[in-house]
Write a protein that holds these residues in place. Structure first.
Motif, PDB file in Angstrom:
ATOM      1  N   ALA A 126       0.837  -1.213   0.000  1.00  0.00           N
ATOM      2  CA  ALA A 126       0.000   0.000   0.000  1.00  0.00           C
ATOM      3  C   ALA A 126       0.870   1.261   0.000  1.00  0.00           C
ATOM      4  O   ALA A 126       0.564   2.231  -0.713  1.00  0.00           O
ATOM      5  N   GLU A 127       1.953   1.247   0.763  1.00  0.00           N
ATOM      6  CA  GLU A 127       2.849   2.411   0.802  1.00  0.00           C
ATOM      7  C   GLU A 127       3.466   2.677  -0.565  1.00  0.00           C
ATOM      8  O   GLU A 127       3.524   3.824  -1.023  1.00  0.00           O
ATOM      9  N   GLN A 128       3.937   1.621  -1.224  1.00  0.00           N
ATOM     10  CA  GLN A 128       4.555   1.791  -2.543  1.00  0.00           C
ATOM     11  C   GLN A 128       3.550   2.304  -3.565  1.00  0.00           C
ATOM     12  O   GLN A 128       3.878   3.164  -4.386  1.00  0.00           O
ATOM     13  N   GLU A 129       2.332   1.791  -3.515  1.00  0.00           N
ATOM     14  CA  GLU A 129       1.292   2.254  -4.439  1.00  0.00           C
ATOM     15  C   GLU A 129       0.956   3.723  -4.172  1.00  0.00           C
ATOM     16  O   GLU A 129       0.744   4.497  -5.098  1.00  0.00           O
ATOM     17  N   LEU A 130       0.903   4.116  -2.905  1.00  0.00           N
ATOM     18  CA  LEU A 130       0.630   5.508  -2.549  1.00  0.00           C
ATOM     19  C   LEU A 130       1.726   6.426  -3.081  1.00  0.00           C
ATOM     20  O   LEU A 130       1.445   7.486  -3.653  1.00  0.00           O
ATOM     21  N   ILE A 131       2.975   6.029  -2.938  1.00  0.00           N
ATOM     22  CA  ILE A 131       4.089   6.846  -3.431  1.00  0.00           C
ATOM     23  C   ILE A 131       4.020   7.004  -4.949  1.00  0.00           C
ATOM     24  O   ILE A 131       4.229   8.098  -5.481  1.00  0.00           O
TER      25      ILE A 131
END
Length: 187
Positions: A126-131
């Motif tokens: 989720a963090e990578q997708e948000l970035i």
């Protein structure tokens, strides 16, 4: 790349956790033009691209607006369905024949509750997708179409060989005529 390599690209799992996650992953093959995810539908699976290229788009005023391309090694998911179990914003179309790894989100959610390592993997996803979403938003807000095109060339020059120019123009937020002008000015 095999499924566990793609999983570990996001966040390296201990081997036992990786095996548990891998139990629920299956291979799926779809032809070019297939609609994998549909706008306004709750999506029940996430995918990892082993081979092929896809685009994410939404419709606005009858036009398809492309906002993301995915290729080998990347994840396909509706964040809204994944996180909130709500209808997706986007449609995902396969631009080439694709070989994908499929992971049902209900199984993944169960593994999140059972294995802290897999839960941490899900958080990292989720963090990578948000970035990535943040990068696209900032680029769209503060870069010209020519700058976005040059960035696209730098980031993934093969994309231009694999994707129709109409989709590239849509991604850049311009017409094909404007894209032709930009390309002529760069050469």
């Amino acid at each position: 790349m095999n499924a566990i390599d793609l999983i570990n690209k996001i966040y390296t799992l201990p081997s036992e956790s990786g095996r548990r996650l891998e139990e629920f992953i299956t291979e799926a093959t779809f032809p070019k033009g297939h609609i994998l995810l549909r706008e306004n539908k709750i999506e029940r699976d996430i995918y990892f691209i082993k081979q092929g290229i896809v685009r994410a788009y939404t419709c606005k005023d009858g036009d398809e607006v492309t906002f993301w391309f995915g290729k080998e090694g990347e994840v396909i998911l509706s964040m809204r369905s994944y996180i909130q179990n709500q209808k997706s914003y986007e449609t995902i179309e396969l631009l080439e024949d694709c070989l994908l790894y499929k992971l049902p989100t209900d199984q993944l959610q169960q593994l999140f509750r059972e294995d802290i390592h897999i839960a941490n993997w899900g958080r990292k996803l989720a963090e990578q997708e948000l970035i990535q979403t943040e990068k696209r938003l900032i680029s769209r807000q503060f870069s010209t179409a020519a700058e976005r095109y040059e960035e696209l060339i730098q980031y993934d020059p093969q994309l231009l060989q694999r994707v129709q120019l109409g989709h590239i123009a849509s991604y850049l937020g311009i017409t094909q005529v404007s894209l032709s002008r930009i390309r002529a000015g760069i050469k």
